[in-house]
Write a protein that holds these residues in place. Structure first.
Motif, PDB file in Angstrom:
ATOM      1  N   LYS A 314       0.830  -1.205   0.000  1.00 45.21           N
ATOM      2  CA  LYS A 314       0.000   0.000   0.000  1.00 45.21           C
ATOM      3  C   LYS A 314       0.866   1.259   0.000  1.00 45.21           C
ATOM      4  CE  LYS A 314      -2.018  -1.032   3.821  1.00 45.21           C
ATOM      5  NZ  LYS A 314      -2.873  -0.920   5.004  1.00 45.21           N
ATOM      6  N   ALA A 315       0.323   2.325  -0.604  1.00 48.68           N
ATOM      7  CA  ALA A 315       0.940   3.651  -0.539  1.00 48.68           C
ATOM      8  C   ALA A 315      -0.181   4.661  -0.373  1.00 48.68           C
ATOM      9  CB  ALA A 315       1.747   3.943  -1.799  1.00 48.68           C
ATOM     10  N   THR A 316       0.024   5.662   0.484  1.00 47.04           N
ATOM     11  CA  THR A 316      -1.030   6.645   0.728  1.00 47.04           C
ATOM     12  C   THR A 316      -0.858   7.918  -0.087  1.00 47.04           C
ATOM     13  OG1 THR A 316       0.169   7.535   2.628  1.00 47.04           O
ATOM     14  CG2 THR A 316      -1.439   5.796   3.063  1.00 47.04           C
ATOM     15  N   ASP A 317       0.308   8.085  -0.703  1.00 46.99           N
ATOM     16  CA  ASP A 317       0.509   9.231  -1.590  1.00 46.99           C
ATOM     17  C   ASP A 317       1.638   8.902  -2.558  1.00 46.99           C
ATOM     18  OD1 ASP A 317       3.024   9.756  -0.273  1.00 46.99           O
ATOM     19  OD2 ASP A 317       1.955  10.912   1.243  1.00 46.99           O
ATOM     20  N   ALA A 318       1.870   9.809  -3.499  1.00 46.36           N
ATOM     21  CA  ALA A 318       2.888   9.564  -4.520  1.00 46.36           C
ATOM     22  C   ALA A 318       4.272   9.412  -3.902  1.00 46.36           C
ATOM     23  CB  ALA A 318       2.879  10.703  -5.532  1.00 46.36           C
ATOM     24  N   GLY A 319       4.513  10.102  -2.798  1.00 48.18           N
ATOM     25  CA  GLY A 319       5.821  10.031  -2.156  1.00 48.18           C
ATOM     26  C   GLY A 319       6.133   8.665  -1.589  1.00 48.18           C
ATOM     27  N   GLU A 320       5.102   7.897  -1.194  1.00 50.02           N
ATOM     28  CA  GLU A 320       5.323   6.557  -0.638  1.00 50.02           C
ATOM     29  C   GLU A 320       5.426   5.488  -1.712  1.00 50.02           C
ATOM     30  OE1 GLU A 320       2.375   5.480   2.169  1.00 50.02           O
ATOM     31  OE2 GLU A 320       2.850   7.068   3.595  1.00 50.02           O
ATOM     32  N   LEU A 321       5.156   5.866  -2.957  1.00 53.29           N
ATOM     33  CA  LEU A 321       5.045   4.867  -4.009  1.00 53.29           C
ATOM     34  C   LEU A 321       6.348   4.119  -4.257  1.00 53.29           C
ATOM     35  CD1 LEU A 321       3.348   3.514  -6.151  1.00 53.29           C
ATOM     36  CD2 LEU A 321       3.828   5.421  -7.685  1.00 53.29           C
TER      37      LEU A 321
END
Length: 361
Positions: A314-321
């Motif tokens: 899972k990622a909650t925003d583009a930065g965590e991708l």
């Protein structure tokens, strides 16, 4: 190659079969409503999975399928012991349907029929729609509601005067899928812009580059009636027009699912913000990252049902991708690895579902 989603998939299939057996038995007639008259492979996956689970339990075709006004009226001519299953591909409470929602129409028209809403998301656009649903469900007294994420479950339990339970999406009834031959692709985005609160697709693609598809525009030819559906229906002892239409609906759903599978087949890794993008990736044994805002129903679903599979991060925003992608497993010479370590194909007991599962009968 070993399937890293097999344990999670089998668990959901068993849950679906267990649920359906509470309402129908071998040879019993039944009805399936809310066929997705669109070209979205994910919506058709929910229909196809439900059809296959019900046929496995009953050993027969449905006596009626549909969703339009004409098919709703046709229910009155079906056997009285045929429960109505509503496929859960859409959202209960959507402002676009409002009081004309198929659930409301069925409950008002058939107060004496057992109606089972299969697992879906519930999100009301406003309080008046929620109050109308509460009144309609309370009046019917024979409506069973199943949800597929924690937020929807809590909403239904707090507001609906009916039995409420949690369940996985019926797309898991399809079972494991095999990819088609396709040109290799490192990363594919299966994304759709939903609103201001969702992940910015352009920012995500700037971090991890790859082509984008929202996969909902398949060819119209996939929905046409074919002679093969008539032959299949006859082979399953379905000789009535309604049974042939039921077979046609199943075949259309299978074609659109195949269309989606072909899109996914060549990608080594997939990034998606769609529930059925996630489910089809699991069925296909495809590593994938699911991007959605913090506290989303999509991440709720993963936490409740599929989070123990190493195929999903899972990622909650583009930065965590980028970090999420780095945690995904990769395959080399038929063996799965994660950070240079062999993936454990015999994990311990799966994580428990985070949503309670009370009996609904």
């Amino acid at each position: 190659m070993n399937h890293l989603g097999e344990a999670a998939i089998k668990r959901q299939q068993e849950k679906l079969i267990e649920t359906v057996r509470k309402f129908v038995k071998r040879g019993q007639p039944y009805i399936i409503m809310d066929f997705p008259y669109n070209k979205d492979p994910g919506d058709h996956a929910s229909w196809l999975g439900l059809v296959r689970v019900l046929r496995e339990v009953t050993g027969r075709l449905p006596v009626l399928t549909g969703g339009a006004t004409k098919s709703i009226d046709a229910i009155k001519s079906t056997p009285g012991n045929a429960p109505i299953f509503i496929c859960g591909w859409d959202t209960f409470g959507d402002a676009r349907t409002g009081r004309d929602d198929i659930r409301h129409r069925l409950m008002w028209k058939y107060p004496d029929r057992m109606i089972i809403q299969m697992p879906q998301t519930i999100h009301f656009a406003n309080e008046s729609l929620k109050e109308y649903a509460k009144r309609t469900i309370g009046r019917h007294r024979n409506f069973y509601c199943m949800t597929r994420d924690a937020q929807s479950f809590e909403l239904a339990k707090a507001n609906f005067d009916c039995d409420v339970a949690a369940g996985p999406d019926t797309a898991f009834g399809i079972q494991m899928l095999k990819p088609f031959e396709a040109d290799p692709l490192r990363v594919l985005y299966v994304m759709q812009p939903f609103g201001e609160d969702d992940v910015d697709i352009a920012q995500a693609r700037a971090i991890v580059d790859g082509p984008l598809t929202n996969w909902i525009n398949g060819p119209n030819s996939l929905s046409r009636m074919r002679k093969s559906s008539v032959v299949k229906a006859a082979g399953r002892r379905g000789f009535s027009r309604s049974e042939m239409v039921a077979q046609h609906h199943e075949d259309v759903a299978a074609r659109y699912v195949d269309y989606g599978v072909k899109i996914l087949s060549g990608a080594q890794r997939i990034i998606t913000n769609r529930l059925h993008g996630h489910i089809l990736c699991l069925l296909l044994n495809k590593p994938h990252a699911v991007v959605a805002r913090n506290g989303s129903r999509l991440h709720d679903f993963i936490d409740s049902w599929t989070g123990d599979s190493p195929l999903v991060q899972k990622a909650t925003d583009a930065g965590e991708l980028l970090a999420a992608m780095s945690r995904l497993p990769y395959e080399m010479n038929g063996t799965w690895y994660n950070s240079s370590k062999t993936v454990d194909l015999n994990p311990g007991l799966p994580t428990p579902d985070l949503v309670p599962h009370p009996s609904i009968v």
